[in-house]
Write an enzyme that holds these catalytic residues in place. Structure first.
Site, short mmCIF file in Angstrom:
data_model
loop_
_atom_site.label_atom_id
_atom_site.label_comp_id
_atom_site.label_asym_id
_atom_site.label_seq_id
_atom_site.Cartn_x
_atom_site.Cartn_y
_atom_site.Cartn_z
N GLN A 107 0.85 -1.19 0.00
CA GLN A 107 0.00 0.00 0.00
C GLN A 107 0.89 1.24 0.00
OE1 GLN A 107 -1.77 1.21 3.75
NE2 GLN A 107 -3.78 1.03 2.84
N SER B 220 1.01 6.48 2.58
CA SER B 220 1.65 7.46 3.47
C SER B 220 2.88 8.07 2.82
CB SER B 220 2.09 6.79 4.78
OG SER B 220 1.01 6.13 5.38
N GLU C 43 -9.06 -2.13 5.57
CA GLU C 43 -7.88 -2.27 6.43
C GLU C 43 -8.27 -2.18 7.91
OE1 GLU C 43 -4.76 0.48 5.55
OE2 GLU C 43 -3.37 -0.52 6.90
N GLU D 298 -5.97 8.33 17.56
CA GLU D 298 -6.63 9.64 17.59
C GLU D 298 -7.52 9.80 16.36
OE1 GLU D 298 -3.37 9.15 18.16
OE2 GLU D 298 -3.35 9.58 20.31
C1 LIG Z 1 3.45 -1.14 11.42
C2 LIG Z 1 3.02 -0.07 10.43
C3 LIG Z 1 2.71 -0.43 9.14
C4 LIG Z 1 2.32 0.56 8.21
N1 LIG Z 1 2.08 0.17 6.91
C5 LIG Z 1 1.76 1.10 6.00
C6 LIG Z 1 1.60 0.73 4.61
O1 LIG Z 1 1.70 -0.43 4.25
N2 LIG Z 1 1.32 1.69 3.71
C7 LIG Z 1 1.19 3.00 4.05
O2 LIG Z 1 0.92 3.82 3.18
N3 LIG Z 1 1.36 3.41 5.36
C8 LIG Z 1 1.64 2.49 6.33
N4 LIG Z 1 1.85 2.86 7.64
C9 LIG Z 1 1.79 4.29 7.97
C10 LIG Z 1 0.60 4.71 8.82
O3 LIG Z 1 -0.60 4.65 8.05
C11 LIG Z 1 0.89 6.13 9.33
O4 LIG Z 1 2.03 6.04 10.16
C12 LIG Z 1 -0.27 6.69 10.11
O5 LIG Z 1 -1.37 6.96 9.28
C13 LIG Z 1 0.11 7.97 10.90
O6 LIG Z 1 0.71 8.90 10.06
P1 LIG Z 1 2.09 9.57 10.47
O7 LIG Z 1 3.06 8.48 10.83
O8 LIG Z 1 2.48 10.53 9.39
O9 LIG Z 1 1.79 10.37 11.82
P2 LIG Z 1 1.16 11.82 11.93
O10 LIG Z 1 -0.04 11.91 11.07
O11 LIG Z 1 2.23 12.82 11.74
O12 LIG Z 1 0.67 11.82 13.43
C14 LIG Z 1 1.52 12.15 14.55
C15 LIG Z 1 0.66 12.21 15.80
O13 LIG Z 1 -0.31 13.29 15.68
C16 LIG Z 1 -1.64 12.78 15.89
N5 LIG Z 1 -2.59 13.46 15.01
C17 LIG Z 1 -2.42 13.74 13.69
N6 LIG Z 1 -3.53 14.33 13.19
C18 LIG Z 1 -4.43 14.42 14.20
C19 LIG Z 1 -5.76 14.92 14.29
N7 LIG Z 1 -6.39 15.44 13.23
N8 LIG Z 1 -6.39 14.84 15.50
C20 LIG Z 1 -5.76 14.30 16.59
N9 LIG Z 1 -4.48 13.82 16.55
C21 LIG Z 1 -3.82 13.87 15.38
C22 LIG Z 1 -1.54 11.32 15.52
O14 LIG Z 1 -2.57 10.56 16.11
C23 LIG Z 1 -0.15 10.94 16.03
O15 LIG Z 1 -0.20 10.66 17.41
C24 LIG Z 1 2.23 1.91 8.59
C25 LIG Z 1 2.54 2.28 9.92
C26 LIG Z 1 2.93 1.30 10.84
C27 LIG Z 1 3.25 1.71 12.24
#
Ligand SMILES: Cc1cc2nc3c(=O)[nH]c(=O)nc-3n(C[C@H](O)[C@H](O)[C@H](O)COP(=O)(O)OP(=O)(O)OC[C@H]3O[C@@H](n4cnc5c(N)ncnc54)[C@H](O)[C@@H]3O)c2cc1C
Length: 335
Positions: free
Chosen positions: A33, A36, A151, A305
């Site tokens: 996928q 991100s 998912e 969140e």
């Molecule tokens: C084991 C694992 C597998 C994954 N596999 C995939 C994959 O196959 N393909 C893919 O595309 N992605 C994948 N991901 C990525 C995952 O979807 C993202 O890490 C996730 O959506 C969070 O985005 P970010 O890491 O940019 O954090 P951010 O969005 O930067 O968030 C940082 C913090 O801010 C909080 N936050 C952000 N926005 C808000 C809001 N509006 N209200 C309240 N709190 C908020 C979040 O909850 C978090 O605590 C994977 C992640 C993990 C850990």
């Protein structure tokens, strides 16, 4: 299989369904996928990877990150921006990206639990046949929501089992390939917190008569069972043919709660030896792995969140989160 197939079945052209669905379901091809990005996770619609039409192809440039399985996937479910002059949700398209090409560079990421199941993916003039567009141009957000709903429902699904033989592999090659594949994901049970091991460990550590420990275990098991019944309800709805809905967010949040509570109770039972990656006690290495793997449960597939936001807005009918960038052309949004 569980994400790409239902998405293509719902939104793909007849030609794409005929070409892609069967090998996806037999496991002849596997997927990653590509959603991100370094600057777009929770705010997925803020993605900046760009696809531009060039003859019969689209040409893609940008970077994806945290892409599970990208190091051995044949295809990527790719979200890319195809129009910068409309609001952010409207300018995104959904593609099937062939991974095996010079424009796709996959770099594995070493995780804090020492496994490496996800990757960074760099896209430099990567090419996609226009026939690999899923849904209409600019309608990728709607298509992506189908993938994400499936998912989130993962938490409520039983894991698929895989047949020993798949076409194109010999009977000897298939199990070896499966063993190699599953070694990459050996930490997944630990990510769920291993609540199944808690009572046994309390007994083996002689902690099963401590009232505080007993209470913590009872609380964990009660929560886990309540969550399992919620998952059963979601399964029953699926069996009746209903599309996955916001109950996926409830299930996912519940699974995070079980994992976190379980890690805490394992720590309570094992004390300092929970940190050992080897040792005389049963499952010591497993508990250490639980402690560094459970945080992933609250992030993958949308953070806790974000699940709270979805439940608030879609189930409880609360007002939408304030947003300053939903209605302006994406080109003008500050990033
Ligand atoms: C084991 C694992 C597998 C994954 N596999 C995939 C994959 O196959 N393909 C893919 O595309 N992605 C994948 N991901 C990525 C995952 O979807 C993202 O890490 C996730 O959506 C969070 O985005 P970010 O890491 O940019 O954090 P951010 O969005 O930067 O968030 C940082 C913090 O801010 C909080 N936050 C952000 N926005 C808000 C809001 N509006 N209200 C309240 N709190 C908020 C979040 O909850 C978090 O605590 C994977 C992640 C993990 C850990």
């Amino acid at each position: 299989m569980s994400l790409a197939a239902p998405t293509i079945m719902t939104h793909g052209s007849d030609e794409l369904r005929t070409r892609i669905l069967r090998p996806t379901i037999t496991g002849e091809v596997t997927w990653t996928q590509l959603f991100s990005e370094p600057g777009a996770g929770s705010d997925l619609a803020g993605l900046t990877t760009t696809a531009v039409r060039d003859g019969d192809d689209f040409v893609v440039n940008g970077q994806k990150v945290w892409n599970t399985s990208a190091h051995h996937a044949d295809y990527g479910m790719l979200l890319a921006r195809t129009d910068w002059d409309v609001p952010k949700h409207q300018g995104i398209s959904y593609f099937v990206l062939p991974m095996d090409q010079p424009g796709v560079e996959v770099r594995p990421i070493l995780q804090m639990n020492r496994h490496s199941s996800f990757n960074e993916v760099f896209l430099t003039d990567a090419r996609i046949p226009a026939a690999n567009l899923v849904g209409d141009l600019g309608d990728g957000w709607r298509v992506a929501r189908t993938t994400l709903m499936h998912e989130r429902t993962f938490a409520t699904l039983r894991r698929p089992s895989f047949a020993d033989g798949a076409s194109g592999r010999t009977i000897d090659e298939a199990p070896a390939e499966a063993a190699d594949h599953f070694a990459t994901y050996a930490w997944y049970p630990q990510r769920a917190g291993r609540p199944d091991l808690v009572a046994e460990r309390a007994r083996s550590f002689g902690r099963n008569n401590d009232p505080i420990v007993r209470q913590a275990i009872a609380e964990l098991v009660s929560f886990q069972r309540a969550n399992e019944w919620t998952a059963e309800r979601a399964r029953a709805a699926r069996a009746l043919g209903r599309a996955p809905g916001p109950e996926g967010s409830l299930g996912k949040l519940g699974a995070s709660g079980v994992a976190r509570r379980s890690a805490r109770v394992h720590g309570l039972v094992s004390g300092a030896s929970a940190m050992l990656t080897d040792g005389p006690h049963l499952h010591d290495a497993v508990v250490a792995e639980v402690l560094v793997s459970t945080p992933a449960q609250s992030i993958a597939g949308g953070t806790d969140e974000i699940q709270h936001n979805i439940i608030g807005e879609n189930i409880l009918g609360l007002p939408r989160e304030p947003s300053v960038d939903r209605d302006v052309p994406f080109r003008d949004v500050q990033r």
